[in-house]
Design a protein around this motif. Structure first.
Motif, PDB file in Angstrom:
ATOM      1  N   LEU A 264    -112.090  31.674  25.884  1.00 25.69           N
ATOM      2  CA  LEU A 264    -112.411  31.295  24.508  1.00 25.69           C
ATOM      3  C   LEU A 264    -113.810  31.752  24.121  1.00 25.69           C
ATOM      4  O   LEU A 264    -114.028  32.242  23.012  1.00 25.69           O
ATOM      5  CB  LEU A 264    -112.303  29.779  24.327  1.00 25.69           C
ATOM      6  CG  LEU A 264    -110.926  29.219  24.019  1.00 25.69           C
ATOM      7  CD1 LEU A 264    -110.959  27.699  23.970  1.00 25.69           C
ATOM      8  CD2 LEU A 264    -110.387  29.783  22.729  1.00 25.69           C
TER       9      LEU A 264
ATOM     10  N   ASN B 166    -107.947  36.436  14.130  1.00 26.74           N
ATOM     11  CA  ASN B 166    -106.685  35.899  14.663  1.00 26.74           C
ATOM     12  C   ASN B 166    -106.249  36.683  15.901  1.00 26.74           C
ATOM     13  O   ASN B 166    -105.797  36.101  16.891  1.00 26.74           O
ATOM     14  CB  ASN B 166    -105.577  35.954  13.608  1.00 26.74           C
ATOM     15  CG  ASN B 166    -105.700  34.874  12.562  1.00 26.74           C
ATOM     16  OD1 ASN B 166    -106.412  33.887  12.734  1.00 26.74           O
ATOM     17  ND2 ASN B 166    -105.014  35.064  11.455  1.00 26.74           N
TER      18      ASN B 166
ATOM     19  N   PHE C  64    -107.791  35.775  19.203  1.00 29.70           N
ATOM     20  CA  PHE C  64    -107.333  34.495  19.753  1.00 29.70           C
ATOM     21  C   PHE C  64    -105.832  34.472  20.027  1.00 29.70           C
ATOM     22  O   PHE C  64    -105.289  33.450  20.422  1.00 29.70           O
ATOM     23  CB  PHE C  64    -107.709  33.354  18.797  1.00 29.70           C
ATOM     24  CG  PHE C  64    -109.179  33.079  18.757  1.00 29.70           C
ATOM     25  CD1 PHE C  64    -109.762  32.225  19.689  1.00 29.70           C
ATOM     26  CD2 PHE C  64    -109.994  33.688  17.825  1.00 29.70           C
ATOM     27  CE1 PHE C  64    -111.127  31.975  19.667  1.00 29.70           C
ATOM     28  CE2 PHE C  64    -111.360  33.453  17.795  1.00 29.70           C
ATOM     29  CZ  PHE C  64    -111.925  32.588  18.727  1.00 29.70           C
TER      30      PHE C  64
ATOM     31  N   LEU D 190    -103.442  34.928  17.749  1.00 22.64           N
ATOM     32  CA  LEU D 190    -102.843  34.135  16.686  1.00 22.64           C
ATOM     33  C   LEU D 190    -102.376  34.955  15.484  1.00 22.64           C
ATOM     34  O   LEU D 190    -102.261  34.434  14.383  1.00 22.64           O
ATOM     35  CB  LEU D 190    -103.841  33.057  16.225  1.00 22.64           C
ATOM     36  CG  LEU D 190    -104.231  32.042  17.290  1.00 22.64           C
ATOM     37  CD1 LEU D 190    -105.359  31.148  16.794  1.00 22.64           C
ATOM     38  CD2 LEU D 190    -103.027  31.221  17.717  1.00 22.64           C
TER      39      LEU D 190
ATOM     40  N   LEU E 263     -97.574  25.701  19.284  1.00 26.14           N
ATOM     41  CA  LEU E 263     -98.579  26.354  18.452  1.00 26.14           C
ATOM     42  C   LEU E 263     -98.446  25.925  16.994  1.00 26.14           C
ATOM     43  O   LEU E 263     -99.439  25.609  16.341  1.00 26.14           O
ATOM     44  CB  LEU E 263     -98.471  27.874  18.575  1.00 26.14           C
ATOM     45  CG  LEU E 263     -99.449  28.659  17.708  1.00 26.14           C
ATOM     46  CD1 LEU E 263    -100.893  28.366  18.118  1.00 26.14           C
ATOM     47  CD2 LEU E 263     -99.164  30.141  17.822  1.00 26.14           C
TER      48      LEU E 263
ATOM     49  N   CYS F 110    -109.487  28.543  14.873  1.00 24.77           N
ATOM     50  CA  CYS F 110    -108.766  29.252  15.938  1.00 24.77           C
ATOM     51  C   CYS F 110    -109.003  28.588  17.291  1.00 24.77           C
ATOM     52  O   CYS F 110    -108.062  28.409  18.073  1.00 24.77           O
ATOM     53  CB  CYS F 110    -109.186  30.726  15.987  1.00 24.77           C
ATOM     54  SG  CYS F 110    -108.582  31.715  14.603  1.00 24.77           S
TER      55      CYS F 110
ATOM     56  N   VAL G  27    -106.017  26.938  19.580  1.00 29.06           N
ATOM     57  CA  VAL G  27    -105.737  27.418  20.937  1.00 29.06           C
ATOM     58  C   VAL G  27    -105.884  26.282  21.944  1.00 29.06           C
ATOM     59  O   VAL G  27    -105.047  26.113  22.829  1.00 29.06           O
ATOM     60  CB  VAL G  27    -106.652  28.618  21.293  1.00 29.06           C
ATOM     61  CG1 VAL G  27    -106.600  28.936  22.772  1.00 29.06           C
ATOM     62  CG2 VAL G  27    -106.253  29.834  20.481  1.00 29.06           C
ATOM     63  N   ARG G  28    -106.931  25.482  21.799  1.00 30.51           N
ATOM     64  CA  ARG G  28    -107.132  24.361  22.733  1.00 30.51           C
ATOM     65  C   ARG G  28    -106.023  23.325  22.576  1.00 30.51           C
ATOM     66  O   ARG G  28    -105.499  22.818  23.554  1.00 30.51           O
ATOM     67  CB  ARG G  28    -108.500  23.728  22.522  1.00 30.51           C
ATOM     68  CG  ARG G  28    -109.615  24.653  22.998  1.00 30.51           C
ATOM     69  CD  ARG G  28    -110.921  23.952  23.255  1.00 30.51           C
ATOM     70  NE  ARG G  28    -110.857  22.827  24.149  1.00 30.51           N
ATOM     71  CZ  ARG G  28    -110.799  22.908  25.485  1.00 30.51           C
ATOM     72  NH1 ARG G  28    -110.776  24.081  26.072  1.00 30.51           N
ATOM     73  NH2 ARG G  28    -110.763  21.832  26.224  1.00 30.51           N
TER      74      ARG G  28
ATOM     75  N   LEU H 244    -102.748  27.375  24.758  1.00 36.29           N
ATOM     76  CA  LEU H 244    -102.304  28.764  24.904  1.00 36.29           C
ATOM     77  C   LEU H 244    -103.252  29.583  25.780  1.00 36.29           C
ATOM     78  O   LEU H 244    -104.449  29.339  25.797  1.00 36.29           O
ATOM     79  CB  LEU H 244    -102.232  29.446  23.537  1.00 36.29           C
ATOM     80  CG  LEU H 244    -101.169  28.966  22.573  1.00 36.29           C
ATOM     81  CD1 LEU H 244    -101.297  29.707  21.258  1.00 36.29           C
ATOM     82  CD2 LEU H 244     -99.790  29.155  23.147  1.00 36.29           C
TER      83      LEU H 244
ATOM     84  N   LEU I 273    -105.099  33.069  26.166  1.00 28.55           N
ATOM     85  CA  LEU I 273    -105.556  34.101  25.241  1.00 28.55           C
ATOM     86  C   LEU I 273    -105.103  35.475  25.704  1.00 28.55           C
ATOM     87  O   LEU I 273    -104.943  35.720  26.887  1.00 28.55           O
ATOM     88  CB  LEU I 273    -107.080  34.093  25.140  1.00 28.55           C
ATOM     89  CG  LEU I 273    -107.698  32.864  24.500  1.00 28.55           C
ATOM     90  CD1 LEU I 273    -109.202  32.935  24.583  1.00 28.55           C
ATOM     91  CD2 LEU I 273    -107.259  32.736  23.054  1.00 28.55           C
TER      92      LEU I 273
END
Length: 165
Positions: free
Chosen positions: A14, A60, A63, A65, A81, A149, A153-154, A158, A160
């Motif tokens: 991250l 995005n 990350f 996304l 997600l 983001c 993610v946290r 997920l 990365l």
């Protein structure tokens, strides 16, 4: 509000995505600041829209996304997600960037509109103020998006994607 780095809680992946995103954000915000200093009506908004329409998907991507990256997830991860996106309330995460989304985001910095329009016509000091406001507005939106983001993610847990740059 916590910074993106603090939200990452020491996660090296991250932190790397945040660093790449912030470098990109800084470069784009400088361009926005330069456009805001020019006394050409409407140029700053056109530049901001163009910058944001490329910047948000690029962040995005760092990350994992983007809509394409999300489509490649297995259905359980995709559901986690989508729930994380809803819980965080992230407006621009995992979506195709449309003019409507950009306009809704730009409302967050609406005060900039009148301030920059008036200030840029004052020689030197006004143009410098316009440039600073233009830089700050894009930087603010970008930092908010990076934080969203990280939260998504946290929350979703997920992994990365590997860095591409």
């Amino acid at each position: 509000m916590l910074s993106a780095r603090r939200l990452a809680q020491g996660d090296p992946g991250l932190l790397a995505a945040i660093e790449r995103s912030q470098r990109l954000l800084h470069r784009r915000a400088l361009v926005a600041g330069a456009a805001s200093a020019l006394p050409v009506p409407g140029l700053d908004w056109a530049v901001d829209a163009a910058l944001l329409s490329r910047l948000i998907p690029a962040i995005n991507h760092h990350f994992g996304l983007t809509p394409q990256q999300i489509d490649r997830l297995d259905p359980r991860e995709r559901d986690k997600l989508q729930k994380a996106i809803a819980q965080v309330g992230a407006l621009l995460v995992g979506k195709f960037i449309t003019q409507d989304l950009l306009l809704r985001s730009a409302r967050l910095i609406g005060v900039r509109l009148t301030t920059v329009q008036v200030a840029r016509f004052v020689p030197l000091v006004g143009q410098a103020a316009s440039a600073a406001i233009g830089y700050g507005a894009i930087r603010f939106l970008g930092q908010q998006h990076i934080q969203d983001c990280v939260r998504v993610v946290r929350q979703a847990g997920l992994a990365l994607p590997p860095p591409t740059d």
